[in-house]
Design an enzyme around this catalytic site. Structure first.
Site, mmCIF file in Angstrom:
data_model
loop_
_atom_site.group_PDB
_atom_site.id
_atom_site.type_symbol
_atom_site.label_atom_id
_atom_site.label_comp_id
_atom_site.label_asym_id
_atom_site.label_seq_id
_atom_site.Cartn_x
_atom_site.Cartn_y
_atom_site.Cartn_z
ATOM 1 N N MET A 104 -4.566 -34.467 0.211
ATOM 2 C CA MET A 104 -5.505 -35.082 -0.741
ATOM 3 C C MET A 104 -6.873 -35.277 -0.086
ATOM 4 S SD MET A 104 -3.745 -37.238 -3.541
ATOM 5 C CE MET A 104 -3.340 -38.838 -2.922
ATOM 6 N N CYS A 105 -7.040 -36.293 0.700
ATOM 7 C CA CYS A 105 -8.312 -36.706 1.299
ATOM 8 C C CYS A 105 -9.219 -37.396 0.273
ATOM 9 C CB CYS A 105 -9.101 -35.561 1.924
ATOM 10 S SG CYS A 105 -8.287 -34.790 3.319
ATOM 11 N N GLY A 106 -9.983 -38.327 0.749
ATOM 12 C CA GLY A 106 -10.946 -39.013 -0.113
ATOM 13 C C GLY A 106 -12.341 -38.871 0.458
ATOM 14 N N ARG A 160 -5.786 -41.967 -0.615
ATOM 15 C CA ARG A 160 -5.981 -40.516 -0.590
ATOM 16 C C ARG A 160 -5.928 -39.969 0.827
ATOM 17 N NH1 ARG A 160 -7.492 -38.535 -5.399
ATOM 18 N NH2 ARG A 160 -7.671 -36.556 -4.330
ATOM 19 N N THR A 172 -11.814 -40.184 4.125
ATOM 20 C CA THR A 172 -10.494 -40.651 4.533
ATOM 21 C C THR A 172 -9.593 -39.430 4.515
ATOM 22 O OG1 THR A 172 -9.733 -41.142 2.298
ATOM 23 C CG2 THR A 172 -10.913 -42.895 3.445
#
Lengths: 218, 295
Positions: free
Chosen positions: B1-3, B32, B146
């Site tokens: 995902m990653c944010g 995330r 993130t």
């Protein structure tokens, strides 16, 4: 939502048989007002995250802001009205009910819709109504690339430009019964538009049976 | 995902609150990406050069470093230690010499420039932000990330943002499929990624295009031609802030704009604490479309 846990909020709403509810400070939370199964009237004041009003049955959900991906996913009946924009796959796999987006919806709007009616006042993004099976998608603005790719029997009505049609999606004749369906949906969605300004798109039904000559369509 | 988050101020009224606002944005994206977090912030311009360095053993590595650099350069050097990082104020024109020195001493250079400082570590966003005191930082714009690791290991160097030239940095949500080929092409042009991370290749790509004379918009347009895979990139330069998504655009993105700022988030939640967000223009960036602002 500034004080209430999401699970408490959803389980409280899911236990109701009716009444009017207001959710304040949604702050973009995910999965708000999902799994409702009674004719509640729920107003969400602000913008939500993913999957707002998913699996809805009978409830009338009104969001005053924008919604994240997957609004009204797998809706059975009832209605969801969004004043702002909707992100990806709005109304995906919906079996019934009415989803109204007063702003724009982005890509994959109505993907695999199975009977839901979706009215978007603005534009929709690419790959919308991909593999849509039944129901109606009404767009007052423009549609992005590959509209209705691999479409089954859903009806697509677009007033603006269509960037491109997906495989097996063609423009079709607008007959009186279609104008009637469209007029009813526009009226229910609070859209001030003349049905005669829309074009209808549907399935050419060439992909229904495997034919090796169609391999090139992909 | 990653944010991903980003905030670019159009006016100076929010400058003192930049770090505070970005910290809230970053923490809201913890779900995330809980593996690591990082932030690049464009603060006050220094007279010379700022360089952010990092060491896993800061007590040892930073001991006497200021004096050693003073002696090496024969000019005043200041060092501000912040947890595992330190920000050096260096005389102009000393970058190559200092980089060589750091490399010899095994100290990592996170980024350099006139206004950018960059802090990143393994751990939860709230812990990372608090270790570096991000809330107290002022500035004109910043980007944060993130990470949920997919393409390379969970390490400090694998955390975003990636900075591959002065005052430039990039954060990414997605995965690139042609990064190995691009890595070789970019290395030939003198932009050599330091890690195995695909995102660093994208950062090098932007740096190489800017070095060739492209503006930020053109450099971002180039990613659509030359990089293959899924991506949402947010890029910071000394005066600019840019966003681009690949043509399929399955990685989420939402933007908000008011008279005071432009904000980017992977989700709307990231905006919940921004002042005036109730009246902001909010939209989803279109696929294969470049957005950028400069001041």
């Amino acid at each position: 939502m500034a004080w209430t846990e999401l699970r408490d909020l959803n389980s409280t709403l899911q236990a109701q048989t009716g009444g009017e509810w207001v959710i304040e400070n949604p702050r973009g939370a995910h999965a708000l007002a999902v799994g409702l199964q009674a004719p509640l009237e729920v107003t969400i004041k602000g913008s939500t995250g993913y999957y707002c009003a998913g699996m809805n049955k009978e409830a009338q959900v009104h969001v005053t802001g924008s919604v994240g991906p997957g609004v009204a996913e797998n809706m059975i009946s009832g209605s969801v009205v969004v004043e702002g924009d909707a992100s990806q796959y709005a109304g995906a796999t919906g079996h019934g009910g009415l989803l109204v987006v007063k702003g724009n919806a982005s890509s994959r709007c109505g993907i695999s819709m199975k009977g839901i009616n979706i009215v978007v006042h603005g534009n929709i993004g690419h790959m919308s109504a991909f593999m849509a099976q039944s129901g109606n998608l009404v767009v007052l603005g423009d549609a992005g690339d590959a509209l209705g790719d691999s479409l089954y029997e859903a009806r697509l009505f677009v007033r603006g430009k269509v960037k491109s049609l997906g495989a097996d999606c063609i423009e079709k004749e607008m007959r009186p019964e279609h104008l009637e369906i469209l007029a009813d949906l526009l009226q229910r969605a609070g859209a001030d538009a003349d049905p005669s300004e829309f074009r209808r798109y549907g399935s050419a039904r060439k992909l229904y049976n495997f034919h090796v000559d169609h391999a090139g369509d992909y | 995902m990653c944010g991903i988050v980003g905030l670019f101020l159009k006016k100076d009224d929010l400058r003192p609150r930049l770090g505070d606002l970005l910290t809230d944005m970053l923490i809201s994206m913890t779900d995330r990406g809980p593996d690591s977090a990082g932030i690049a912030i464009y603060g006050d311009e220094s007279q010379g050069l700022k360089m952010t360095i990092q060491s896993d053993t800061p007590d040892e590595a930073f001991k006497g470093l200021e004096d050693n650099l003073n002696a090496l350069l024969g000019a005043p050097v200041r060092m501000r230690v912040v947890d595992t990082h330190a920000v050096l104020s260096l005389p102009e024109g000393s970058e190559a010499e200092v980089r060589a020195y750091m490399s010899e001493k095994g100290i990592r250079v996170m980024g350099a420039g006139q206004s950018m400082e960059i802090f990143k570590e393994v751990g939860l966003p709230k812990d990372v932000a608090s270790r570096f005191g991000i809330r107290q930082m002022a500035g004109s714009h910043g980007i944060g990330h993130t990470r949920m690791a997919t393409e390379s290991a969970v390490t400090t160097l694998g955390a975003h943002p990636f900075s591959t030239d002065d005052d430039q940095c990039l954060v990414h949500n997605g995965s690139l499929s042609n990064h190995n080929r691009m890595r070789r092409e970019l290395a030939r042009k003198g932009f050599v990624p330091q890690t195995q991370n695909d995102t660093e290749v994208a950062a090098c790509y932007i740096s190489s295009r800017l070095a060739e004379g492209a503006n930020l918009g053109e450099a971002l347009e180039g990613t659509l031609e030359d990089l293959d895979g899924f991506f949402t990139f947010v890029v910071g330069t000394k005066n600019g802030f840019g966003v681009v998504r690949d043509p399929i655009a399955c990685k989420p993105a939402v933007m908000a704009e008011t008279d005071s700022y432009v904000a980017f988030g992977s989700e709307y939640r990231a905006f919940a604490n921004l002042p005036g967000i109730e009246d902001a223009r909010i939209w989803e960036p279109e696929p294969a479309t470049v957005y950028f602002w400069e001041r």
